[in-house]
Design a protein around this motif. Structure first.
Motif, mmCIF file in Angstrom:
data_model
loop_
_atom_site.group_PDB
_atom_site.id
_atom_site.type_symbol
_atom_site.label_atom_id
_atom_site.label_comp_id
_atom_site.label_asym_id
_atom_site.label_seq_id
_atom_site.Cartn_x
_atom_site.Cartn_y
_atom_site.Cartn_z
ATOM 1 N N ARG A 282 0.840 -1.151 -0.136
ATOM 2 C CA ARG A 282 0.015 -0.144 -0.108
ATOM 3 C C ARG A 282 0.891 1.168 0.105
ATOM 4 O O ARG A 282 0.411 2.122 -0.168
ATOM 5 N N THR A 283 2.086 1.161 0.125
ATOM 6 C CA THR A 283 3.075 2.383 0.143
ATOM 7 C C THR A 283 2.883 3.067 -0.992
ATOM 8 O O THR A 283 2.972 2.543 -2.082
ATOM 9 N N PRO A 284 2.688 4.336 -0.993
ATOM 10 C CA PRO A 284 2.348 5.301 -2.127
ATOM 11 C C PRO A 284 3.657 5.350 -3.041
ATOM 12 O O PRO A 284 4.845 5.269 -2.603
ATOM 13 N N GLU B 91 5.064 7.623 -4.467
ATOM 14 C CA GLU B 91 5.924 8.825 -4.421
ATOM 15 C C GLU B 91 6.918 8.507 -3.281
ATOM 16 O O GLU B 91 8.028 8.927 -3.404
ATOM 17 N N ALA C 106 5.463 12.739 0.451
ATOM 18 C CA ALA C 106 5.248 11.316 0.393
ATOM 19 C C ALA C 106 5.050 10.848 1.796
ATOM 20 O O ALA C 106 4.160 10.003 1.812
ATOM 21 N N ALA D 209 1.389 11.471 2.627
ATOM 22 C CA ALA D 209 0.521 10.591 1.964
ATOM 23 C C ALA D 209 0.396 9.182 2.653
ATOM 24 O O ALA D 209 -0.610 8.886 2.778
ATOM 25 N N ALA D 210 1.734 8.627 3.179
ATOM 26 C CA ALA D 210 1.632 7.369 3.699
ATOM 27 C C ALA D 210 1.003 7.724 4.901
ATOM 28 O O ALA D 210 0.025 6.512 5.456
ATOM 29 N N LEU E 189 -2.839 7.437 4.854
ATOM 30 C CA LEU E 189 -3.287 5.998 4.505
ATOM 31 C C LEU E 189 -3.613 5.148 5.972
ATOM 32 O O LEU E 189 -4.732 4.674 6.206
#
Length: 217
Positions: A33-35, A37, A63, A66-67, A70
């Motif tokens: 699932r890691t973005p 970027e 980045a 974003a992580a 999630l």
């Protein structure tokens, strides 16, 4: 309990060391699932971009945001930083950025918990403590000297020892006056000694004391 991503800083920290530790922890946690970027920016650092230009620094910030977003969709998250007085501008900037975006703008349940010693402060740390880099100033808690019952709780929680917790607490009160920093350092040293002697498995030795001490006030 809540997921905690924690790190302890040292005066020998490189500019990006703590931030990259966090990035790698999130990468491991998120797996597939890691973005994209975050994977891309980490690849750049692994390729030798130790002295990252400004744009790569801010790509790393985005980045990581974003992580964390999630993970925060699954529930509250704690970021814990021990010895923030050793924090480099890159880390201080990241914490302020996460506060402005994830907490203030997007309303996620992210708790940033940091410990630091009083003393001379860099301009960046002073601005962080005053909240000038964030929309909301951080809440500051000054730890009082620990009582014997507090230390007994810490001994049991950190060392997993109930039988001699009271004796250890009395000794620490007598020798250290209940000073939270000195008590934490003593227990950390005792934890390492027992781990080396008995091969006790403690996966969070460096950070176990952060939330425990924060509960004392």
């Amino acid at each position: 309990g809540l997921p905690v991503y924690a790190t302890r800083l040292s005066e020998r920290e490189g500019s990006f060391d703590a931030v990259l530790r966090l990035a790698n922890s999130l990468n491991q946690e998120l797996g597939a699932r890691t973005p994209a970027e975050l994977n891309r920016v980490l690849s750049s650092f692994r390729a030798g971009a130790d002295e990252a230009p400004g744009d790569l620094r801010y790509q790393l910030y985005d980045a990581l945001r974003a992580a964390l977003a999630l993970l925060l969709m699954d529930g509250p998250v704690v970021l814990a930083v021990d010895d923030l007085h050793h924090g480099r501008p890159v880390l201080l900037g990241l914490l302020a950025f996460l506060s402005r975006t994830l907490i203030e703008r997007e309303g996620f349940a992210l708790l940033v918990l940091a410990t630091l010693q009083e003393g001379p402060q860099s301009p960046g740390l002073k601005a962080f403590r005053e909240g000038s880099e964030m929309q909301t100033p951080p809440k500051r808690i000054t730890l009082r000297p620990l009582a014997s019952a507090d230390i007994e709780m810490l001994v049991g929680a950190v060392l997993g020892t109930a039988a001699d917790a009271r004796a250890i607490a009395r000794r620490l009160i007598a020798d250290l006056g209940g000073n939270p920093l000195l008590v934490a350092e003593h227990l950390r040293g005792e934890l390492y000694r027992r781990r080396d002697a008995d091969s006790i498995d403690h996966t969070d030795e460096d950070t176990a004391l952060i939330p425990l001490l924060a509960e004392q006030d």
